[in-house]
Design a protein around this motif. Structure first.
Motif, short mmCIF file in Angstrom:
data_model
loop_
_atom_site.label_atom_id
_atom_site.label_comp_id
_atom_site.label_asym_id
_atom_site.label_seq_id
_atom_site.Cartn_x
_atom_site.Cartn_y
_atom_site.Cartn_z
N ARG A 149 1.15 -1.86 -0.14
CA ARG A 149 -0.20 0.03 -0.04
C ARG A 149 1.36 0.87 -0.51
O ARG A 149 1.65 1.51 0.70
N GLU A 151 1.90 4.26 1.36
CA GLU A 151 1.04 5.31 2.25
C GLU A 151 2.46 5.59 2.90
O GLU A 151 2.18 4.66 4.26
N ALA A 157 3.82 0.83 12.29
CA ALA A 157 2.97 0.56 12.29
C ALA A 157 1.65 0.81 11.05
O ALA A 157 1.06 0.19 10.09
N ARG A 158 2.49 1.70 10.19
CA ARG A 158 2.21 1.48 8.71
C ARG A 158 3.15 2.03 7.61
O ARG A 158 4.20 2.89 7.52
N MET A 159 3.26 0.32 7.59
CA MET A 159 4.31 -0.03 6.34
C MET A 159 3.57 0.52 5.24
O MET A 159 2.86 0.44 4.76
N LYS A 225 -17.20 -3.71 8.76
CA LYS A 225 -15.65 -3.60 9.34
C LYS A 225 -16.18 -3.32 10.34
O LYS A 225 -16.23 -2.08 11.44
N GLU A 227 -12.70 -3.49 13.76
CA GLU A 227 -11.53 -3.68 13.83
C GLU A 227 -11.00 -4.00 15.71
O GLU A 227 -12.14 -3.33 15.76
N ALA A 240 -5.04 -0.39 14.24
CA ALA A 240 -5.89 -1.42 14.09
C ALA A 240 -4.86 -2.96 13.95
O ALA A 240 -4.34 -2.56 12.59
N CYS A 241 -5.24 -4.03 14.15
CA CYS A 241 -3.97 -4.62 14.21
C CYS A 241 -4.44 -6.46 14.04
O CYS A 241 -4.48 -6.85 12.96
N SER A 243 -8.46 -6.67 11.88
CA SER A 243 -10.03 -6.08 10.66
C SER A 243 -11.18 -7.44 10.62
O SER A 243 -10.51 -8.33 10.11
N GLY A 273 -2.89 -8.00 11.12
CA GLY A 273 -1.42 -7.25 10.34
C GLY A 273 -0.43 -7.72 11.15
O GLY A 273 -0.54 -7.57 12.40
N ARG A 276 2.30 -5.40 12.60
CA ARG A 276 1.72 -4.45 13.66
C ARG A 276 1.55 -5.50 14.95
O ARG A 276 1.95 -4.86 16.07
P1 ATP Z 1 -5.84 1.28 8.90
O1 ATP Z 1 -6.82 2.33 9.48
O2 ATP Z 1 -4.37 1.58 9.86
O3 ATP Z 1 -5.00 2.02 8.14
P2 ATP Z 1 -6.73 -0.49 7.41
O4 ATP Z 1 -8.49 -0.19 7.83
O5 ATP Z 1 -6.04 -0.30 5.63
O6 ATP Z 1 -5.95 -0.11 8.51
P3 ATP Z 1 -6.93 -3.53 6.30
O7 ATP Z 1 -7.10 -3.07 5.20
O8 ATP Z 1 -8.11 -4.12 7.34
O9 ATP Z 1 -6.40 -2.38 7.32
O10 ATP Z 1 -6.12 -4.62 6.49
C1 ATP Z 1 -6.02 -5.81 7.62
C2 ATP Z 1 -5.05 -5.76 8.67
O11 ATP Z 1 -3.92 -5.21 7.73
C3 ATP Z 1 -5.44 -4.33 9.39
O12 ATP Z 1 -5.70 -5.25 10.30
C4 ATP Z 1 -3.73 -3.85 9.76
O13 ATP Z 1 -3.39 -5.19 10.95
C5 ATP Z 1 -2.71 -4.29 8.56
N1 ATP Z 1 -3.12 -2.98 7.65
C6 ATP Z 1 -3.67 -2.61 7.17
N2 ATP Z 1 -2.49 -1.61 6.87
C7 ATP Z 1 -1.77 -1.58 6.90
C8 ATP Z 1 0.00 -1.10 6.69
N3 ATP Z 1 0.09 0.45 5.88
N4 ATP Z 1 1.33 -1.43 8.02
C9 ATP Z 1 1.05 -2.92 8.15
N5 ATP Z 1 -0.14 -2.76 8.55
C10 ATP Z 1 -1.42 -2.91 7.79
#
Ligand code: ATP
Ligand code: ZN
Ligand code: MG
Length: 302
Positions: A149, A151, A157-159, A225, A227, A240-241, A243, A273, A276
């Motif tokens: 992703r 971002e 925690a946002r990789m 959804k 979380e 969010a760890c 979902s 995740g 995370r």
């Molecule tokens: P956030 O709201 O923090 O952006 P998300 O709602 O986009 O999370 P999901 O699309 O539901 O996350 O992805 C499923 C799981 O993958 C999440 O619960 C999270 O644990 C993990 N995850 C999502 N985005 C990332 C990220 N950028 N880096 C690490 N882990 C992630």
């Protein structure tokens, strides 16, 4: 340990994550990977009796499947495409000249048939639809994949590249709702087993643009959804760890996925995740796993 130092720097200093020069793109140490491997085994002890069919896709997916999924309608800002050089000798000369002069050499790269996987379950739906109608009782699948992703962030925690472990259920609305409910309970128990504070809340995805507002409202109003949140870098804004997603008939209708009775299948998924969760463990229990509380060590290492 200086608690004021941002978690990312402490992880670099401890060698758990390895800086590549790009925010959100990290190497992982053996100790970090071991925690993820042990946690995945713990997940399996909670979901193991369900007999999910294990499938592993690589971190890139069929571009046609990606296009069909509707991802670009909702999250164009997060997607990553794979492009390659497809030119002749002369184009190659131009490319090297461009690079040598520090110009943009990427503009002539051409799209391949591969797009980086945005969520572990995306390649699954068209794959299962191709088999024909689901068997009696529907389907249950166990997935794990690196996901991409776009971002970039200093928040560890946002990789940009991270792993998602998922269970995906396909079947009647009642079957998939029961699955999601069961995993919301199991997920909470699982995280409590490793002594992390948890909270479950309704969630909202950052759907892109003006049309996205409606999608976000619909997601919230219909409880699509949830979380599971754990404080990692902030207690005020927990991360969010896990979902828990109910897609209704979105993927079923998109890919022609049918139940045994010929109805459009509903789908749901639970996503862990993995990075995370590892980060939450390191943030709460310390950067050296030898110092972790005994019950946590026991749950992970036996
Ligand atoms: P956030 O709201 O923090 O952006 P998300 O709602 O986009 O999370 P999901 O699309 O539901 O996350 O992805 C499923 C799981 O993958 C999440 O619960 C999270 O644990 C993990 N995850 C999502 N985005 C990332 C990220 N950028 N880096 C690490 N882990 C992630
Ligand atoms: Zn999913
Ligand atoms: Mg997100």
């Amino acid at each position: 340990m200086d608690i004021q130092t941002p978690l990312l720097n402490r992880l670099f200093d401890a060698g758990l994550l390895i800086d590549t020069g790009v925010d959100g793109l990290y190497g992982r140490s053996g100790a970090f990977e071991d925690v993820i491997a042990r946690f995945e085994t713990l997940i399996e002890t909670f979901g193991g009796a369900d007999n999910a069919e294990a499938i592993r896709f690589p971190p890139g997916m069929n571009r046609t499947h990606f296009e069909g999924s509707g991802y670009m309608k909702s999250f164009p800002q997060l997607a990553g495409t794979v492009h390659s050089f497809c030119g002749c000798d002369r184009d190659h000369m131009n490319l090297l000249k461009c690079m040598a002069e520090g110009e943009d050499w990427t503009k002539d790269q051409e799209a391949t048939d591969i797009v980086l996987t945005p969520a572990a379950c995306y390649p699954l739906y068209p794959t299962i639809a191709k088999r024909g109608a689901l068997p009696e009782g529907g389907g249950l699948f166990d997935l794990q994949s690196y996901c991409f992703r776009h971002e970039p962030s200093k928040d560890p925690a946002r990789m940009q590249m991270f792993r998602m472990r998922e269970y995906v259920r396909m079947g009647t609305p009642a079957e998939v709702r029961a699955f999601r409910q069961q995993w919301m309970e199991r997920g909470k128990q699982l995280i409590e087993t490793v002594q992390l504070p948890v909270e479950i809340d309704i969630a909202n995805d950052p759907f892109f643009g003006r049309a996205g507002k409606m999608l976000a409202n619909n997601q919230r109003d219909q409880n699509l959804k949830f979380e599971l949140l754990i404080p990692v870098t902030s207690t005020a804004k927990p991360t969010a760890c896990l979902s828990f997603n109910y897609h209704q008939d979105h993927f079923g209708a998109t890919w022609g996925l049918k139940t045994t009775d010929g109805e459009v299948a509903h789908t749901a998924c639970v996503g862990f995740g993995l990075e995370r969760i590892a980060l939450a463990l390191f943030a709460h229990h310390g950067l050296d796993t030898a110092d972790w509380p005994e019950p946590v060590r026991k749950a992970l290492w036996g």
